[in-house]
Motif scaffolding. Structure first.
Motif, short mmCIF file in Angstrom:
data_model
loop_
_atom_site.label_atom_id
_atom_site.label_comp_id
_atom_site.label_asym_id
_atom_site.label_seq_id
_atom_site.Cartn_x
_atom_site.Cartn_y
_atom_site.Cartn_z
N ILE A 36 0.81 -1.22 0.00
CA ILE A 36 0.00 0.00 0.00
C ILE A 36 0.84 1.26 0.00
O ILE A 36 0.30 2.36 0.06
CB ILE A 36 -0.98 0.05 1.20
CG1 ILE A 36 -0.21 0.01 2.53
CG2 ILE A 36 -2.01 -1.05 1.12
CD1 ILE A 36 -1.09 0.38 3.72
N HIS A 86 -11.72 -4.01 0.82
CA HIS A 86 -12.46 -4.12 -0.44
C HIS A 86 -11.97 -3.10 -1.46
O HIS A 86 -11.99 -3.34 -2.65
CB HIS A 86 -13.96 -3.91 -0.20
CG HIS A 86 -14.61 -5.07 0.52
ND1 HIS A 86 -15.81 -4.96 1.17
CD2 HIS A 86 -14.23 -6.36 0.67
CE1 HIS A 86 -16.14 -6.13 1.71
NE2 HIS A 86 -15.19 -6.99 1.42
N MET A 87 -11.50 -1.93 -0.96
CA MET A 87 -10.99 -0.92 -1.88
C MET A 87 -9.57 -1.25 -2.35
O MET A 87 -9.19 -0.92 -3.46
CB MET A 87 -11.00 0.45 -1.19
CG MET A 87 -12.38 1.00 -0.95
SD MET A 87 -12.29 2.72 -0.45
CE MET A 87 -12.45 2.58 1.31
N TYR A 88 -8.80 -1.88 -1.46
CA TYR A 88 -7.41 -2.24 -1.80
C TYR A 88 -7.19 -3.73 -1.55
O TYR A 88 -6.49 -4.11 -0.61
CB TYR A 88 -6.43 -1.41 -0.96
CG TYR A 88 -6.56 0.07 -1.16
CD1 TYR A 88 -5.87 0.72 -2.19
CD2 TYR A 88 -7.39 0.83 -0.34
CE1 TYR A 88 -6.00 2.09 -2.39
CE2 TYR A 88 -7.53 2.20 -0.54
CZ TYR A 88 -6.82 2.82 -1.56
OH TYR A 88 -6.96 4.16 -1.75
N PRO A 89 -7.77 -4.56 -2.40
CA PRO A 89 -7.79 -6.00 -2.10
C PRO A 89 -6.41 -6.66 -2.10
O PRO A 89 -6.27 -7.76 -1.58
CB PRO A 89 -8.69 -6.59 -3.18
CG PRO A 89 -8.80 -5.55 -4.22
CD PRO A 89 -8.53 -4.23 -3.60
N ASN A 90 -5.41 -5.99 -2.67
CA ASN A 90 -4.09 -6.64 -2.70
C ASN A 90 -3.25 -6.38 -1.47
O ASN A 90 -2.09 -6.78 -1.38
CB ASN A 90 -3.29 -6.18 -3.93
CG ASN A 90 -3.98 -6.60 -5.19
OD1 ASN A 90 -4.74 -7.55 -5.19
ND2 ASN A 90 -3.72 -5.88 -6.28
N MET B 1 0.23 -3.43 -9.71
CA MET B 1 -0.92 -2.52 -9.60
C MET B 1 -0.51 -1.10 -9.97
O MET B 1 0.51 -0.59 -9.53
CB MET B 1 -1.55 -2.58 -8.21
CG MET B 1 -0.67 -2.72 -7.01
SD MET B 1 -1.77 -3.27 -5.65
CE MET B 1 -1.08 -2.36 -4.30
N PHE B 6 -6.75 1.58 -8.18
CA PHE B 6 -7.24 1.58 -6.80
C PHE B 6 -7.48 3.01 -6.31
O PHE B 6 -6.84 3.92 -6.77
CB PHE B 6 -6.22 0.86 -5.90
CG PHE B 6 -6.04 -0.57 -6.29
CD1 PHE B 6 -6.92 -1.53 -5.86
CD2 PHE B 6 -4.98 -0.94 -7.12
CE1 PHE B 6 -6.77 -2.86 -6.23
CE2 PHE B 6 -4.83 -2.27 -7.49
CZ PHE B 6 -5.71 -3.23 -7.05
N PRO B 7 -8.37 3.22 -5.36
CA PRO B 7 -9.22 2.21 -4.73
C PRO B 7 -10.33 1.69 -5.64
O PRO B 7 -10.86 2.45 -6.44
CB PRO B 7 -9.84 2.99 -3.55
CG PRO B 7 -9.83 4.42 -3.99
CD PRO B 7 -8.61 4.57 -4.84
N LEU B 8 -10.66 0.44 -5.49
CA LEU B 8 -11.81 -0.12 -6.18
C LEU B 8 -13.07 0.45 -5.54
O LEU B 8 -13.09 0.75 -4.36
CB LEU B 8 -11.86 -1.64 -6.01
CG LEU B 8 -10.70 -2.47 -6.55
CD1 LEU B 8 -11.02 -3.95 -6.34
CD2 LEU B 8 -10.46 -2.19 -8.02
N LYS B 9 -14.10 0.59 -6.36
CA LYS B 9 -15.38 1.02 -5.79
C LYS B 9 -16.26 -0.22 -5.64
O LYS B 9 -16.54 -0.90 -6.61
CB LYS B 9 -16.05 2.02 -6.72
CG LYS B 9 -17.24 2.68 -6.08
CD LYS B 9 -17.97 3.57 -7.07
CE LYS B 9 -19.34 3.92 -6.54
NZ LYS B 9 -20.22 2.75 -6.37
N VAL B 10 -16.62 -0.50 -4.42
CA VAL B 10 -17.46 -1.67 -4.18
C VAL B 10 -18.87 -1.20 -3.82
O VAL B 10 -19.03 -0.33 -2.97
CB VAL B 10 -16.89 -2.53 -3.02
CG1 VAL B 10 -17.79 -3.73 -2.74
CG2 VAL B 10 -15.49 -3.00 -3.36
N TYR B 12 -22.38 -1.68 -2.07
CA TYR B 12 -22.94 -2.47 -0.98
C TYR B 12 -24.46 -2.45 -1.06
O TYR B 12 -25.05 -1.49 -1.54
CB TYR B 12 -22.48 -1.91 0.38
CG TYR B 12 -20.98 -2.05 0.58
CD1 TYR B 12 -20.41 -3.31 0.71
CD2 TYR B 12 -20.16 -0.94 0.59
CE1 TYR B 12 -19.03 -3.45 0.87
CE2 TYR B 12 -18.78 -1.07 0.75
CZ TYR B 12 -18.23 -2.33 0.90
OH TYR B 12 -16.88 -2.47 1.05
#
Ligand SMILES: [Zn+2]
Lengths: 181, 170
Positions: A36, A86-90, B1, B6-10, B12
Motif C-alpha cells: 500500500i 475491499h478498496m485495496y484488495p491486494n 498494480m 485503486f481504490p476499487l469502488k465496491v 454495498y
C-alpha cells in the motif's frame, strides 16, 4: 474479536492522534503492508486528522472523521477494516474457503483447516507463516468476507489438516462492520 | 498494480449493507433481491438471473432456515389479527454506518398503489426507491421530512394520517 462488539457499550473513548504518532503509524503500516506504499496518501491523507477510538478488551480503532480504517488489539498488528480491504484488495495475502464454510465464517467461527484444503478452497503456493494477517475470500465470490490471522502456517494447515487454522478477527456484518461513529 | 486501479469502488447492498454477492446469507434476502433488481441491475443479472432454478432454491432454503431461528413467525400472526387502521408511517432506518434509508409503511391502508408511489418517490427524490414489503417502500437516503410533505401534498393523504416514525428498527 468483534462478535459481541456493540458500539454503545464497547467504545471507551476517542482521542486525536498527534502528528508524530500519526507518522509512526504510517511507517508501521507500510512496513506491514508494503503493497500500500503508493496509496498511503490516499488512505491516510496527511492533512486529515486521525482519531484513535479506544474500546474494551484493549482494542483500538484508527479512523478519520467518518471512516474506520484500521484496528488492532494490544500490541498486535494493524488490520485493515473490510471496507478498506475491499478498496485495496491486494493489501493482504489471500486465502480462500470453500462454499460450505461461508456461513460459518459469517457467524464468526474461526476457520478450520479442512475448509481451507478442500477442492473449493485455496491456499497460496508460498508458505504464509503463523501470525500473518490474511484476507479471507470464498469460493465463487469476488470480495473478501473476513480478515484472518494465521494461527498455523499455511504449510501446517496443508499437512496437519485438523483444528483451527486461521483466527477470524473481523467478518462481514460483525460489530465492527456495523459500527456507527 | 497501477495507481489508476485503486481504490476499487465496491457497491454495498442498500438493505443489508453487505456486498450483494453475500445477500443470500443475510436475513433479508427477498428484500435484498428487490433492491438489487432496481439499483444494481448488473449485479442482479450476475447473481440471480444467471442462476439455475436449483441454485436459487438452495439459496432461499439457506435463507428461510435462518428466518425461522429468529422466531419471526409468531410476530407475524399477531400483527395480522390487529384491525387495519389507516395510517402512513414515515421513518428512517440505518443501513451501513451513517447511511440511512427512508421507510414508508402503510400506504396500502390508504388505498395507494405501492408500485406507482415507489416510482413517484424515485423521481421526486432522484434516488433508488423500491417496494420492500407487503406494505413498505424503501427510499435511499434520509428524506423523511420531505417525504412526509410529498405524501400529503402530492398523494393527497390527510395530514393527520401521516406519522413521523423516527428511527425505525426492523
Ligand atoms: Zn443485501
Amino acid at each position: 474479536m468483534f462478535k459481541k462488539f456493540e458500539a454503545k457499550e464497547s467504545i471507551v473513548g476517542t482521542n486525536q492522534i498527534k502528528n508524530s504518532v500519526q507518522r509512526s503509524i504510517r511507517t508501521k503500516l507500510i512496513d506491514t503492508y508494503p503493497n500500500i506504499e503508493e496509496y498511503i496518501n490516499d488512505i491516510l491523507p496527511k492533512k486529515v486528522n486521525l482519531k484513535v477510538v479506544k474500546c474494551q478488551d484493549h482494542i483500538e480503532l484508527i479512523s478519520t472523521d467518518d471512516e474506520i480504517l484500521f484496528f488492532k488489539k494490544r500490541d498486535g498488528p494493524f488490520y485493515p477494516t473490510l471496507r478498506l480491504l475491499h478498496m485495496y484488495p491486494n493489501m493482504l495475502p489471500k486465502v480462500q474457503v470453500d462454499k460450505g464454510a461461508i456461513k460459518f465464517v459469517l457467524s464468526g467461527a474461526h476457520i478450520m483447516c479442512p475448509g481451507l484444503t478442500s477442492p473449493g478452497a485455496d491456499l497460496p503456493e508460498e508458505c504464509l507463516p503463523t501470525d500473518t494477517p490474511v484476507s479471507v475470500h470464498a469460493e465463487g465470490k469476488i470480495n473478501a468476507l473476513a480478515i484472518g490471522h494465521m494461527k498455523m502456517s499455511s504449510d501446517d494447515i496443508k499437512s496437519i489438516n485438523k483444528g483451527v487454522g486461521i483466527d477470524n478477527v473481523h467478518y462481514l456484518n460483525d460489530g465492527l462492520w456495523r459500527i456507527d461513529l | 498494480m497501477t495507481s489508476s486501479n485503486f481504490p476499487l469502488k465496491v457497491d454495498y447492498c442498500g438493505v443489508c449493507s453487505l456486498p450483494p454477492e453475500y445477500c443470500e446469507h443475510g436475513p433479508l434476502f427477498d428484500k435484498c433481491k428487490e433492491w438489487m433488481e432496481e439499483n444494481l441491475p448488473d449485479e442482479y443479472a450476475r447473481l440471480i438471473l444467471n442462476k439455475t432454478q436449483e441454485e436459487l432454491e438452495a439459496m432461499s432454503l439457506n435463507n428461510s432456515k435462518k428466518k425461522q431461528t429468529r422466531g419471526g413467525k409468531a410476530m407475524k400472526n399477531i400483527t395480522k389479527k390487529q384491525e387495519v387502521q389507516k395510517q402512513v408511517v414515515v421513518g428512517r432506518s440505518m443501513r451501513a454506518r451513517k447511511k440511512y434509508v427512508t421507510l414508508v409503511r402503510g400506504l396500502k391502508t390508504c388505498d395507494m398503489n405501492l408500485k406507482k408511489c415507489s416510482k413517484a418517490f424515485g423521481q421526486k427524490f432522484a434516488c433508488g426507491s423500491s417496494v420492500t414489503g407487503d406494505d413498505e417502500i424503501t427510499v435511499q437516503g434520509d428524506v423523511v421530512d420531505d417525504m412526509m410533505d410529498f405524501i400529503v401534498e402530492e398523494l393527497g393523504i390527510d395530514d393527520d394520517l401521516v406519522v413521523d416514525g423516527g428511527d425505525i428498527k426492523d
